[in-house]
Scaffold this motif. Structure first.
Motif, PDB file in Angstrom:
ATOM      1  N   LEU A  20      13.366   3.680   9.027  1.00  0.00           N
ATOM      2  CA  LEU A  20      13.453   3.327   7.610  1.00  0.00           C
ATOM      3  C   LEU A  20      12.336   2.389   7.179  1.00  0.00           C
ATOM      4  CD1 LEU A  20      15.122   3.673   5.027  1.00  0.00           C
ATOM      5  CD2 LEU A  20      16.538   1.749   5.753  1.00  0.00           C
ATOM      6  N   SER A  21      11.781   1.637   8.120  1.00  0.00           N
ATOM      7  CA  SER A  21      10.794   0.617   7.781  1.00  0.00           C
ATOM      8  C   SER A  21       9.591   1.187   7.040  1.00  0.00           C
ATOM      9  CB  SER A  21      10.325  -0.101   9.054  1.00  0.00           C
ATOM     10  OG  SER A  21       9.344  -1.070   8.750  1.00  0.00           O
ATOM     11  N   THR A  22       9.026   2.290   7.545  1.00  0.00           N
ATOM     12  CA  THR A  22       7.848   2.877   6.911  1.00  0.00           C
ATOM     13  C   THR A  22       8.216   3.707   5.693  1.00  0.00           C
ATOM     14  OG1 THR A  22       6.749   2.952   9.070  1.00  0.00           O
ATOM     15  CG2 THR A  22       5.795   4.283   7.324  1.00  0.00           C
ATOM     16  N   VAL A  23       9.397   4.319   5.706  1.00  0.00           N
ATOM     17  CA  VAL A  23       9.800   5.210   4.616  1.00  0.00           C
ATOM     18  C   VAL A  23      10.217   4.440   3.363  1.00  0.00           C
ATOM     19  CG1 VAL A  23      11.486   6.960   3.925  1.00  0.00           C
ATOM     20  CG2 VAL A  23      10.484   7.033   6.209  1.00  0.00           C
ATOM     21  N   ALA A  24      10.821   3.264   3.541  1.00  0.00           N
ATOM     22  CA  ALA A  24      11.408   2.548   2.407  1.00  0.00           C
ATOM     23  C   ALA A  24      10.407   2.160   1.318  1.00  0.00           C
ATOM     24  CB  ALA A  24      12.163   1.316   2.903  1.00  0.00           C
ATOM     25  N   PRO A  25       9.250   1.557   1.641  1.00  0.00           N
ATOM     26  CA  PRO A  25       8.338   1.156   0.556  1.00  0.00           C
ATOM     27  C   PRO A  25       7.862   2.305  -0.332  1.00  0.00           C
ATOM     28  CG  PRO A  25       7.798  -0.031   2.569  1.00  0.00           C
ATOM     29  CD  PRO A  25       8.794   1.023   2.949  1.00  0.00           C
ATOM     30  N   PRO A  26       7.371   3.430   0.239  1.00  0.00           N
ATOM     31  CA  PRO A  26       6.979   4.514  -0.671  1.00  0.00           C
ATOM     32  C   PRO A  26       8.165   5.125  -1.405  1.00  0.00           C
ATOM     33  CG  PRO A  26       6.845   5.243   1.615  1.00  0.00           C
ATOM     34  CD  PRO A  26       7.054   3.766   1.638  1.00  0.00           C
ATOM     35  N   LEU A  27       9.338   5.097  -0.781  1.00  0.00           N
ATOM     36  CA  LEU A  27      10.528   5.650  -1.429  1.00  0.00           C
ATOM     37  C   LEU A  27      10.881   4.867  -2.687  1.00  0.00           C
ATOM     38  CD1 LEU A  27      13.028   7.523  -1.446  1.00  0.00           C
ATOM     39  CD2 LEU A  27      14.187   5.779  -0.087  1.00  0.00           C
ATOM     40  N   VAL A  28      10.940   3.538  -2.571  1.00  0.00           N
ATOM     41  CA  VAL A  28      11.308   2.744  -3.747  1.00  0.00           C
ATOM     42  C   VAL A  28      10.226   2.821  -4.812  1.00  0.00           C
ATOM     43  CG1 VAL A  28      12.767   1.195  -2.398  1.00  0.00           C
ATOM     44  CG2 VAL A  28      10.374   0.572  -2.781  1.00  0.00           C
ATOM     45  N   GLY A  29       8.968   3.000  -4.378  1.00  0.00           N
ATOM     46  CA  GLY A  29       7.899   3.187  -5.353  1.00  0.00           C
ATOM     47  C   GLY A  29       8.049   4.498  -6.094  1.00  0.00           C
ATOM     48  N   ALA A  48       0.839  -1.205   0.000  1.00  0.00           N
ATOM     49  CA  ALA A  48       0.000   0.000   0.000  1.00  0.00           C
ATOM     50  C   ALA A  48       0.874   1.256   0.000  1.00  0.00           C
ATOM     51  CB  ALA A  48      -0.928  -0.009   1.215  1.00  0.00           C
ATOM     52  N   TRP A  49       1.931   1.255   0.822  1.00  0.00           N
ATOM     53  CA  TRP A  49       2.859   2.390   0.840  1.00  0.00           C
ATOM     54  C   TRP A  49       3.614   2.496  -0.485  1.00  0.00           C
ATOM     55  CZ3 TRP A  49       2.327   6.306   3.700  1.00  0.00           C
ATOM     56  CH2 TRP A  49       1.959   6.221   5.046  1.00  0.00           C
ATOM     57  N   TYR A  50       4.014   1.344  -1.010  1.00  0.00           N
ATOM     58  CA  TYR A  50       4.734   1.320  -2.298  1.00  0.00           C
ATOM     59  C   TYR A  50       3.874   1.929  -3.404  1.00  0.00           C
ATOM     60  CZ  TYR A  50       6.314  -0.826  -6.706  1.00  0.00           C
ATOM     61  OH  TYR A  50       6.692  -1.052  -8.005  1.00  0.00           O
ATOM     62  N   ALA A  51       2.607   1.530  -3.455  1.00  0.00           N
ATOM     63  CA  ALA A  51       1.701   2.060  -4.478  1.00  0.00           C
ATOM     64  C   ALA A  51       1.491   3.558  -4.292  1.00  0.00           C
ATOM     65  CB  ALA A  51       0.365   1.321  -4.419  1.00  0.00           C
ATOM     66  N   ALA A  52       1.382   3.996  -3.041  1.00  0.00           N
ATOM     67  CA  ALA A  52       1.216   5.430  -2.772  1.00  0.00           C
ATOM     68  C   ALA A  52       2.434   6.205  -3.258  1.00  0.00           C
ATOM     69  CB  ALA A  52       0.998   5.660  -1.280  1.00  0.00           C
ATOM     70  N   GLY A  53       3.625   5.665  -2.990  1.00  0.00           N
ATOM     71  CA  GLY A  53       4.841   6.321  -3.456  1.00  0.00           C
ATOM     72  C   GLY A  53       4.929   6.345  -4.968  1.00  0.00           C
ATOM     73  N   ARG A  54       4.497   5.264  -5.589  1.00  0.00           N
ATOM     74  CA  ARG A  54       4.596   5.173  -7.048  1.00  0.00           C
ATOM     75  C   ARG A  54       3.640   6.143  -7.742  1.00  0.00           C
ATOM     76  NH1 ARG A  54       5.806  -0.350 -10.286  1.00  0.00           N
ATOM     77  NH2 ARG A  54       6.179   0.607 -12.315  1.00  0.00           N
ATOM     78  N   TYR A  55       2.450   6.320  -7.159  1.00  0.00           N
ATOM     79  CA  TYR A  55       1.451   7.156  -7.820  1.00  0.00           C
ATOM     80  C   TYR A  55       1.466   8.612  -7.355  1.00  0.00           C
ATOM     81  CZ  TYR A  55      -0.474   2.901  -9.824  1.00  0.00           C
ATOM     82  OH  TYR A  55      -0.626   1.734 -10.531  1.00  0.00           O
ATOM     83  N   PHE A  56       1.937   8.848  -6.134  1.00  0.00           N
ATOM     84  CA  PHE A  56       1.908  10.214  -5.608  1.00  0.00           C
ATOM     85  C   PHE A  56       3.296  10.796  -5.365  1.00  0.00           C
ATOM     86  CE2 PHE A  56      -2.094   8.212  -4.239  1.00  0.00           C
ATOM     87  CZ  PHE A  56      -2.992   9.046  -4.886  1.00  0.00           C
ATOM     88  N   GLY A  57       4.335   9.965  -5.507  1.00  0.00           N
ATOM     89  CA  GLY A  57       5.707  10.444  -5.498  1.00  0.00           C
ATOM     90  C   GLY A  57       6.139  11.179  -4.252  1.00  0.00           C
TER      91      GLY A  57
END
Length: 323
Positions: free
Chosen positions: A118-127, A67-76
């Motif tokens: 880093l745990s919460t930040v990493a997924p949206p970051l890589v997205g 969910a965080w990864y997708a948020a990072g990928r779509y909202f940067g």
């Protein structure tokens, strides 16, 4: 009370493990490691299935992280800035994570859950930085399995000691709660002091976006420098037209091309102009006197309606290789 806690986890078992891990990975500060340790202890007593505990926890990790990864990928970058605003260490969390990503790429997910902050930040970051879905699931799955496996294994191996620890906490009663509360308060105070000390260290005059625009329109010729990392510009491709690109690790580019008596305006997208202030301090040590961070950074400049150029992927690649 100790036995009551164990019975509670034994009764609701996999569901409790799943919900606790899911909530923690979503960003709520509800530690899941103690629950997984107790679940591991119960698994050693054959009161919970070991594979079921691990599977429930890993599945919860993957769901929250995706969910965080997708948020990072779509909202940067907007997602990253939101995370940093609610962090106890907002001034450097995105920048440090970006630097780690530049060094380790997707493999940052293997150890992200073991690194505080880093745990919460990493997924949206890589997205946000464009990691594809398949590598994300692979690295995040392996990292989650390592993290879950460590916690559950501790409980499984030290099952006999788990009950004793819980019993000691139960006997301590309010004293234990006060002790835990004091530790939490101390942690918050230490983080506040670190932030306060940092801001004192980086205290200097800023230039507002209106002042910079007036200087440029009135014939001034300041050198504007984008001090974000390459990773940050991949997340957010906006730049002020004509800006020199040089982060904290490539200050030599400024020293080699800009005379020390030149007026410099540095900008970033960090809270409190963190990166810009760091680079400004470094340049002052090299003899530059007319250096100021841009108050509010790139976001303030863009919000004021001043011109912004969006770099293409080709431009970003050229810059990355040139630095």
């Amino acid at each position: 009370m100790a036995h009551h806690i164990i019975e509670l986890i034994a009764q609701y078992g996999l569901l409790l493990v799943f919900v606790n891990v899911l909530v923690e990975q979503a960003g709520v500060p509800v530690p899941a490691v103690p629950t997984m340790i107790v679940a591991g202890a119960l698994a050693s007593m054959e009161r919970l299935p070991l594979t079921g505990v691990a599977a429930a926890a890993v599945l919860a990790c993957l769901l929250a992280d995706y969910a965080w990864y997708a948020a990072g990928r779509y909202f940067g970058g907007s997602v990253m800035r939101t995370l940093c605003r609610i962090s106890l260490s907002p001034d450097s969390c995105v920048r440090q994570s970006e630097l780690r990503f530049q060094k380790w790429r997707g493999s940052i997910l293997l150890l992200a859950k073991f690194v505080p902050g880093l745990s919460t930040v990493a997924p949206p970051l890589v997205g946000a930085m464009g990691l594809r879905t398949a590598p994300f699931i692979l690295f995040d799955g392996l990292g989650s399995l390592m993290w879950v496996g460590t916690a559950v294994s501790l409980g499984y191996i030290f099952a006999n000691q788990i009950d004793a620890v819980l019993m000691a906490l139960a006997n301590a009663g309010s004293v234990a709660l006060m002790f835990i509360g004091c530790l939490l308060a101390l942690y918050i105070i230490v983080k506040w002091w670190q932030r306060h000390h940092l801001m004192r260290t980086l205290r200097m005059a800023r230039i507002t976006v209106e002042e910079l625009n007036d200087v440029v329109n009135n014939g001034g010729n300041p050198v504007i420098v984008d001090v974000r990392s390459d990773g940050a510009r991949l997340v957010d491709a906006r730049v002020i037209p004509g800006a020199l690109l040089a982060d904290i690790n490539s200050i030599e580019r400024i020293a080699d091309t800009v005379p020390p008596d030149t007026e410099l305006v540095l900008y970033c997208t960090c809270p409190n102009e963190y990166s810009a202030a760091l680079v400004a301090k470094a340049l002052m040590l090299r003899g530059y006197k007319r250096v100021r961070p841009l108050l509010g950074g790139l976001d303030a400049w863009d919000a004021a309606g001043y011109p912004v150029h969006r770099m293409s992927v080709a431009e970003e690649v050229v810059v990355s290789h040139a630095v």
